[in-house]
Design a protein around this motif. Structure first.
Motif, PDB file in Angstrom:
ATOM      1  N   PRO A 177       0.823  -1.222   0.000  1.00 24.54           N
ATOM      2  CA  PRO A 177       0.000   0.000   0.000  1.00 24.54           C
ATOM      3  C   PRO A 177       0.854   1.267   0.000  1.00 24.54           C
ATOM      4  CG  PRO A 177      -0.793  -1.580   1.624  1.00 24.54           C
ATOM      5  CD  PRO A 177       0.547  -2.070   1.168  1.00 24.54           C
ATOM      6  N   GLN A 178       0.462   2.235  -0.830  1.00 26.70           N
ATOM      7  CA  GLN A 178       1.173   3.504  -0.906  1.00 26.70           C
ATOM      8  C   GLN A 178       0.297   4.697  -0.535  1.00 26.70           C
ATOM      9  OE1 GLN A 178       4.450   3.405  -1.528  1.00 26.70           O
ATOM     10  NE2 GLN A 178       4.318   1.186  -1.862  1.00 26.70           N
ATOM     11  N   ARG A 179      -1.013   4.599  -0.873  1.00 27.37           N
ATOM     12  CA  ARG A 179      -1.869   5.764  -0.646  1.00 27.37           C
ATOM     13  C   ARG A 179      -3.340   5.365  -0.744  1.00 27.37           C
ATOM     14  NH1 ARG A 179      -1.463  10.716  -4.922  1.00 27.37           N
ATOM     15  NH2 ARG A 179      -2.314   9.065  -6.239  1.00 27.37           N
ATOM     16  N   LEU A 180      -4.168   5.902   0.160  1.00 27.50           N
ATOM     17  CA  LEU A 180      -5.615   5.740   0.065  1.00 27.50           C
ATOM     18  C   LEU A 180      -6.185   6.962  -0.660  1.00 27.50           C
ATOM     19  CD1 LEU A 180      -6.602   4.317   3.570  1.00 27.50           C
ATOM     20  CD2 LEU A 180      -7.057   3.220   1.370  1.00 27.50           C
ATOM     21  N   VAL A 181      -7.113   6.730  -1.564  1.00 26.38           N
ATOM     22  CA  VAL A 181      -7.693   7.809  -2.369  1.00 26.38           C
ATOM     23  C   VAL A 181      -9.213   7.762  -2.247  1.00 26.38           C
ATOM     24  CG1 VAL A 181      -7.948   8.756  -4.690  1.00 26.38           C
ATOM     25  CG2 VAL A 181      -5.782   7.684  -4.011  1.00 26.38           C
ATOM     26  N   HIS A 182      -9.830   8.899  -1.938  1.00 29.18           N
ATOM     27  CA  HIS A 182     -11.285   8.984  -1.913  1.00 29.18           C
ATOM     28  C   HIS A 182     -11.727   9.842  -3.080  1.00 29.18           C
ATOM     29  CE1 HIS A 182     -15.355  10.231  -0.626  1.00 29.18           C
ATOM     30  NE2 HIS A 182     -15.393   9.018  -0.115  1.00 29.18           N
ATOM     31  N   TYR A 183     -12.540   9.267  -3.966  1.00 33.02           N
ATOM     32  CA  TYR A 183     -12.948   9.976  -5.170  1.00 33.02           C
ATOM     33  C   TYR A 183     -14.413   9.690  -5.460  1.00 33.02           C
ATOM     34  CZ  TYR A 183     -13.151  11.361 -10.091  1.00 33.02           C
ATOM     35  OH  TYR A 183     -13.513  11.945 -11.288  1.00 33.02           O
ATOM     36  N   ARG A 184     -15.224  10.734  -5.493  1.00 34.33           N
ATOM     37  CA  ARG A 184     -16.638  10.631  -5.813  1.00 34.33           C
ATOM     38  C   ARG A 184     -17.338   9.533  -4.999  1.00 34.33           C
ATOM     39  NH1 ARG A 184     -17.253  12.011 -12.329  1.00 34.33           N
ATOM     40  NH2 ARG A 184     -16.205  14.039 -12.202  1.00 34.33           N
ATOM     41  N   ASN A 185     -17.185   9.639  -3.689  1.00 31.48           N
ATOM     42  CA  ASN A 185     -17.868   8.756  -2.742  1.00 31.48           C
ATOM     43  C   ASN A 185     -17.399   7.307  -2.795  1.00 31.48           C
ATOM     44  OD1 ASN A 185     -19.625  10.736  -1.578  1.00 31.48           O
ATOM     45  ND2 ASN A 185     -20.837  10.667  -3.445  1.00 31.48           N
ATOM     46  N   THR A 186     -16.208   7.077  -3.337  1.00 34.74           N
ATOM     47  CA  THR A 186     -15.665   5.723  -3.399  1.00 34.74           C
ATOM     48  C   THR A 186     -14.201   5.738  -2.979  1.00 34.74           C
ATOM     49  OG1 THR A 186     -17.157   5.172  -5.232  1.00 34.74           O
ATOM     50  CG2 THR A 186     -15.285   3.720  -4.897  1.00 34.74           C
ATOM     51  N   TRP A 187     -13.768   4.693  -2.276  1.00 34.98           N
ATOM     52  CA  TRP A 187     -12.386   4.587  -1.808  1.00 34.98           C
ATOM     53  C   TRP A 187     -11.565   3.694  -2.732  1.00 34.98           C
ATOM     54  CZ3 TRP A 187      -9.987   7.394   1.775  1.00 34.98           C
ATOM     55  CH2 TRP A 187     -10.747   8.070   2.741  1.00 34.98           C
ATOM     56  N   TYR A 188     -10.319   4.109  -2.948  1.00 37.95           N
ATOM     57  CA  TYR A 188      -9.375   3.346  -3.768  1.00 37.95           C
ATOM     58  C   TYR A 188      -8.043   3.229  -3.031  1.00 37.95           C
ATOM     59  CZ  TYR A 188     -12.668   4.455  -7.536  1.00 37.95           C
ATOM     60  OH  TYR A 188     -13.800   4.588  -8.298  1.00 37.95           O
ATOM     61  N   LEU A 189      -7.267   2.227  -3.406  1.00 41.12           N
ATOM     62  CA  LEU A 189      -5.932   2.039  -2.855  1.00 41.12           C
ATOM     63  C   LEU A 189      -4.919   2.080  -3.982  1.00 41.12           C
ATOM     64  CD1 LEU A 189      -4.046   1.165  -0.426  1.00 41.12           C
ATOM     65  CD2 LEU A 189      -4.385  -1.186  -1.243  1.00 41.12           C
ATOM     66  N   ASP A 190      -3.962   2.995  -3.878  1.00 40.20           N
ATOM     67  CA  ASP A 190      -2.817   3.006  -4.784  1.00 40.20           C
ATOM     68  C   ASP A 190      -1.749   2.132  -4.156  1.00 40.20           C
ATOM     69  OD1 ASP A 190      -4.109   4.683  -6.490  1.00 40.20           O
ATOM     70  OD2 ASP A 190      -3.052   6.501  -5.871  1.00 40.20           O
ATOM     71  N   ALA A 191      -1.312   1.103  -4.870  1.00 44.54           N
ATOM     72  CA  ALA A 191      -0.368   0.152  -4.284  1.00 44.54           C
ATOM     73  C   ALA A 191       0.568  -0.399  -5.349  1.00 44.54           C
ATOM     74  CB  ALA A 191      -1.121  -1.002  -3.604  1.00 44.54           C
ATOM     75  N   TRP A 192       1.739  -0.833  -4.886  1.00 48.27           N
ATOM     76  CA  TRP A 192       2.669  -1.530  -5.765  1.00 48.27           C
ATOM     77  C   TRP A 192       2.242  -2.995  -5.805  1.00 48.27           C
ATOM     78  CZ3 TRP A 192       6.522  -0.201  -9.062  1.00 48.27           C
ATOM     79  CH2 TRP A 192       7.314  -1.236  -9.552  1.00 48.27           C
ATOM     80  N   CYS A 193       1.884  -3.455  -7.005  1.00 57.17           N
ATOM     81  CA  CYS A 193       1.453  -4.842  -7.168  1.00 57.17           C
ATOM     82  C   CYS A 193       2.678  -5.705  -7.449  1.00 57.17           C
ATOM     83  CB  CYS A 193       0.452  -4.951  -8.310  1.00 57.17           C
ATOM     84  SG  CYS A 193      -0.074  -6.646  -8.641  1.00 57.17           S
ATOM     85  N   HIS A 194       2.940  -6.657  -6.563  1.00 52.64           N
ATOM     86  CA  HIS A 194       4.119  -7.509  -6.728  1.00 52.64           C
ATOM     87  C   HIS A 194       3.897  -8.595  -7.776  1.00 52.64           C
ATOM     88  CE1 HIS A 194       6.350  -5.760  -3.357  1.00 52.64           C
ATOM     89  NE2 HIS A 194       5.171  -5.641  -2.769  1.00 52.64           N
ATOM     90  N   THR A 195       2.657  -8.754  -8.224  1.00 52.64           N
ATOM     91  CA  THR A 195       2.375  -9.695  -9.309  1.00 52.64           C
ATOM     92  C   THR A 195       2.659  -9.051 -10.657  1.00 52.64           C
ATOM     93  OG1 THR A 195       0.635 -10.747  -7.993  1.00 52.64           O
ATOM     94  CG2 THR A 195       0.602 -11.163 -10.367  1.00 52.64           C
ATOM     95  N   ARG A 196       2.186  -7.813 -10.819  1.00 55.53           N
ATOM     96  CA  ARG A 196       2.396  -7.089 -12.081  1.00 55.53           C
ATOM     97  C   ARG A 196       3.663  -6.253 -12.075  1.00 55.53           C
ATOM     98  NH1 ARG A 196      -2.757  -6.242 -14.333  1.00 55.53           N
ATOM     99  NH2 ARG A 196      -1.719  -5.103 -16.021  1.00 55.53           N
ATOM    100  N   GLU A 197       4.283  -6.103 -10.896  1.00 51.24           N
ATOM    101  CA  GLU A 197       5.516  -5.319 -10.745  1.00 51.24           C
ATOM    102  C   GLU A 197       5.349  -3.872 -11.221  1.00 51.24           C
ATOM    103  OE1 GLU A 197       8.501  -5.970  -9.282  1.00 51.24           O
ATOM    104  OE2 GLU A 197       7.481  -7.746  -8.505  1.00 51.24           O
ATOM    105  N   ARG A 198       4.253  -3.253 -10.797  1.00 51.24           N
ATOM    106  CA  ARG A 198       4.035  -1.834 -11.099  1.00 51.24           C
ATOM    107  C   ARG A 198       2.938  -1.284 -10.200  1.00 51.24           C
ATOM    108  NH1 ARG A 198      -0.078  -0.546 -14.944  1.00 51.24           N
ATOM    109  NH2 ARG A 198      -1.192  -2.366 -15.767  1.00 51.24           N
ATOM    110  N   LEU A 199       2.797   0.036 -10.218  1.00 49.65           N
ATOM    111  CA  LEU A 199       1.761   0.685  -9.426  1.00 49.65           C
ATOM    112  C   LEU A 199       0.401   0.472 -10.071  1.00 49.65           C
ATOM    113  CD1 LEU A 199       3.536   4.065  -8.595  1.00 49.65           C
ATOM    114  CD2 LEU A 199       2.797   2.372  -6.912  1.00 49.65           C
TER     115      LEU A 199
END
Length: 328
Positions: free
Chosen positions: A178-200
């Motif tokens: 996990p790198q950052r929690l994002v709240h956008y238009r009444n919905t929550w998202y997680l910005d994270a480094w995916c170790h499966t895809r090897e990218r954000l």
């Protein structure tokens, strides 16, 4: 003067003068002797202020062990107006919470604010009734998932996710940092480094079927890199090649659109005829097309390096086609 302001001033007067008489406090605060006595008791008994009355000095001072040291009352750097603002902030955050998760963690702060304001200073319930926050199209998130991700984010631990990808209609397992929690238009998202895809990547929290915090240190990605890779698109869409579109809004719509922020890197300019030109980047045209369609009849697309113009034209054509069929 409110109780909060009075007790702050009492503490400030004693700190600056060393000792202050009861009569001086009455004159400075402009209150009755009974009110001043209640304030002094509140300072000592409720807020733990180290104040004592010295008969020889005929005044109030800090206890011996506090002399020569700077003393501040916790929380009293807030004015009453600022405390009310904090109450409003708490109510706003409560509306962003997942099953009350945020509100629950803020409750100790809320209780402290109520204590500082005092039971006779305000009717908080009445205050809340006069502030209404309306949310629409929100997607509920499990409080368990929300709190687990918040904890992992702070502790810098990796998380194992069971994630449902809507576009493919499939679920997959992956480990993320996990790198950052994002709240956008009444919905929550997680910005994270995916170790499966090897990218954000950006994950919708309501699409997480299960989450487990791992006892493994998270991969640290600088916030600068996260912002550069995740914030370039339009709306919630992140990553990919950035396209640019220039929109021209009619003078009627320009009055409002010129005050709106569609994107952090947008460029806007009022035209001599009163219209407004807005240029902004996007990576996925879906959400941008929907926002452009909100202004149908008041906006035209001047230039587009991607496909948002095609999507807008097709949706307008389809809409008129449906209307024609119904009329027939």
């Amino acid at each position: 003067m409110s109780k909060t302001a009075r007790v702050y001033k009492i503490e400030l007067l004693i700190r600056n003068r060393g000792h202050v008489s009861f009569q001086t406090l009455l004159e400075e605060l402009e209150v009755s002797p009974a009110t001043l006595k209640r304030d002094l008791e509140y300072l000592r008994d409720q807020l733990g202020a180290p104040i004592e009355y010295d008969r020889f000095l005929n005044g109030y001072r800090f206890l011996q062990e506090y002399r020569g040291h700077k003393h501040e009352l916790p929380g009293l750097w807030f004015t009453e107006r600022e405390l009310y603002s904090l109450l409003m902030t708490n109510q706003l955050l409560s509306g962003l919470g997942s099953e009350g998760a945020i509100s629950r963690h803020l409750q100790p702060l809320l209780d402290r604010i109520h204590e500082l304001l005092g039971p006779s200073e305000s009717d908080v319930k009445t205050l809340f009734k006069r502030v209404k926050i309306i949310g629409s199209t929100s997607r509920p998130v499990s409080a368990t998932v929300f709190e687990l991700l918040g904890e992992a984010l702070l502790k810098r631990h990796r998380v194992h996710l069971r994630y449902h990808t809507r576009a493919r209609g499939t679920a997959s397992d992956r480990d993320v940092s996990p790198q950052r929690l994002v709240h956008y238009r009444n919905t929550w998202y997680l910005d994270a480094w995916c170790h499966t895809r090897e990218r954000l990547l950006r994950f919708a929290l309501d699409a997480i079927e299960d989450a487990t915090q791992l006892d493994v240190k998270a991969k640290d990605v600088s916030l600068k890199q996260v912002e550069a890779e995740m914030d370039g698109g339009y709306g919630i869409y992140a990553g990919g090649h950035a396209y640019w579109v220039t929109l021209r809004f009619s003078p009627n719509a320009a009055l409002w659109v010129s005050r709106e922020k569609w994107h952090a890197n947008q460029k806007g300019e009022l035209q001599p005829d009163g219209s407004y030109e807005l240029s902004l980047p996007y990576t996925d045209p879906t959400e941008l097309a929907m926002d452009i369609l909100r202004h149908t009849g008041e906006v035209s697309i001047v230039s587009d390096t991607g496909k948002v113009a095609d999507i807008v034209r097709n949706r307008i054509a389809n809409a008129f086609s449906m209307i024609a069929v119904k009329d027939h």
